[in-house]
Write a protein that holds these residues in place. Structure first.
Motif, short mmCIF file in Angstrom:
data_model
loop_
_atom_site.label_atom_id
_atom_site.label_comp_id
_atom_site.label_asym_id
_atom_site.label_seq_id
_atom_site.Cartn_x
_atom_site.Cartn_y
_atom_site.Cartn_z
N THR A 1 0.86 -1.18 0.00
CA THR A 1 0.00 0.00 0.00
C THR A 1 0.89 1.23 0.00
OG1 THR A 1 -1.95 1.05 0.99
CG2 THR A 1 -0.27 0.22 2.51
N VAL B 1 -5.27 0.08 -2.20
CA VAL B 1 -5.33 1.54 -2.29
C VAL B 1 -6.28 2.07 -1.22
CG1 VAL B 1 -5.84 3.50 -3.79
CG2 VAL B 1 -4.89 1.40 -4.76
N TYR C 1 -9.03 4.57 0.58
CA TYR C 1 -10.32 4.97 0.00
C TYR C 1 -10.24 6.29 -0.75
CZ TYR C 1 -11.32 8.65 3.41
OH TYR C 1 -11.29 9.80 4.16
N ILE D 1 -9.64 4.31 -8.79
CA ILE D 1 -9.49 2.88 -8.60
C ILE D 1 -9.74 2.07 -9.87
CG2 ILE D 1 -11.87 2.66 -7.79
CD1 ILE D 1 -8.77 0.61 -6.66
N GLN E 1 -9.39 -1.74 -3.29
CA GLN E 1 -9.51 -0.47 -2.57
C GLN E 1 -10.12 -0.70 -1.20
OE1 GLN E 1 -12.23 2.58 -4.17
NE2 GLN E 1 -10.70 4.13 -3.67
#
Length: 304
Positions: free
Chosen positions: A19, A120, A122, A134, A150
């Motif tokens: 991330t 990822v 939000y 996204i 996401q």
């Protein structure tokens, strides 16, 4: 935790679940994201990787911008290790910010860091083409062998958790809310330096603190109850912290100071590292008519 400063340190066999973010404060929202990442990594047989930045992205792109940080880079790395992350890659150069999200995913994440899964946040966007979201990231990931998902937003009651919200509340002295949003007590770290010895003169010697990083956000001026950790001392001490200009003794316009009276402690700690955790905002800094009145108030502060 491996801090990847050389791509030769990348695990080329296992691969990573990754991330990306600045993660200022490493608050409960960030921690929820990292916990989700750890679960996804375990399910896929991958190691966990955090890609973060040595400087705030806006600071790199705009020289005049000076951020107010909840955590310094070294503090974030130490906290990430405490969360059980396997590896961390810190982006230090401005050039990387000029990469498009597609180029970054392909040539940095997939090729150099061996990322197989990307989670990822939000509201997170990366790359020079920050208008993408996204759906585009998933499309790129499909091309480069990176599975993309996401994470949903995290809230605490009616408050959406964000570093910006924590900064606002910290500057308002709302420590109860801040501790809830961070998941720990906000802290200041620095070195004990020589001051004017005003506290010593009235019977309450203080340790004057020079912060490790001038970008660290200094909370609202006033008096706080604290916990204090001193270098080479195993005991955690109670303390009363004053942030301000000491108006009883100093003229207006003086430089702001950070000084803490450490309870049940005596000794020479000049030059030592110190960590101060803020527990409660007690009162605003105020000017007293005499040193005796100030001494009486400090005695009250110590009992709170």
């Amino acid at each position: 935790m491996t801090v990847i400063e050389d791509f030769n340190l990348v695990d080329k066999e296992c691969g990573y679940a990754c991330t990306i973010g600045f993660f200022d404060g490493l608050h409960i929202g960030h921690k929820a994201l990292i916990e989700s990442l750890k679960k996804a990594a375990e399910q896929r047989g991958l190691k966990t990787l955090i890609v973060t930045f040595a400087q705030h992205p806006r600071e790199l792109m705009k020289v005049s911008y000076v951020p107010k940080l909840l955590t310094t880079t070294s503090e974030r790395i130490e906290m990430l290790e405490g969360l059980g992350v396997d590896a961390c890659y810190v982006i230090k150069d401005k050039q990387t910010f000029e990469f498009s999200s597609s180029y970054f995913m392909n040539h940095v994440l997939a090729e150099k860091l061996n990322v197989k899964y990307l989670l990822v946040g939000y509201d997170h966007h990366f790359g020079s083409d920050r208008e993408h979201g996204i759906d585009y990231y998933k499309e790129c990931g499909a091309k480069f062998g990176v599975e993309v998902e996401q994470e949903s937003a995290v809230s605490a009651g009616k408050t959406m958790v964000s570093s910006s919200e924590i900064r606002r509340q910290l500057q308002a002295g709302k420590l109860d809310n801040i501790t809830k949003l961070l998941g720990y007590n906000y802290f200041l770290e620095g070195t004990v330096v020589h001051g004017r010895s005003v506290g010593k003169e009235i019977g309450f010697p203080t340790a004057n603190v020079a912060l490790n990083d001038v970008r660290k956000l200094i909370p609202k001026e006033g008096v706080y109850s604290t916990k204090v950790k001193i270098e080479d001392e195993s005991h955690i001490f109670k303390g009363v912290l004053n942030i301000g200009v000491r108006p009883t003794f100093i003229k207006l316009g003086s430089e702001k100071t950070i000084e803490v009276h450490i309870l049940d402690f005596s000794g020479d700690i000049y030059g030592k590292k110190i960590r101060i955790e803020l527990l409660k905002y007690l009162r605003a800094e105020e000017k007293f008519e005499s040193a005796a009145q100030l001494t009486k108030q400090i005695q009250k502060d110590i009992t709170l």
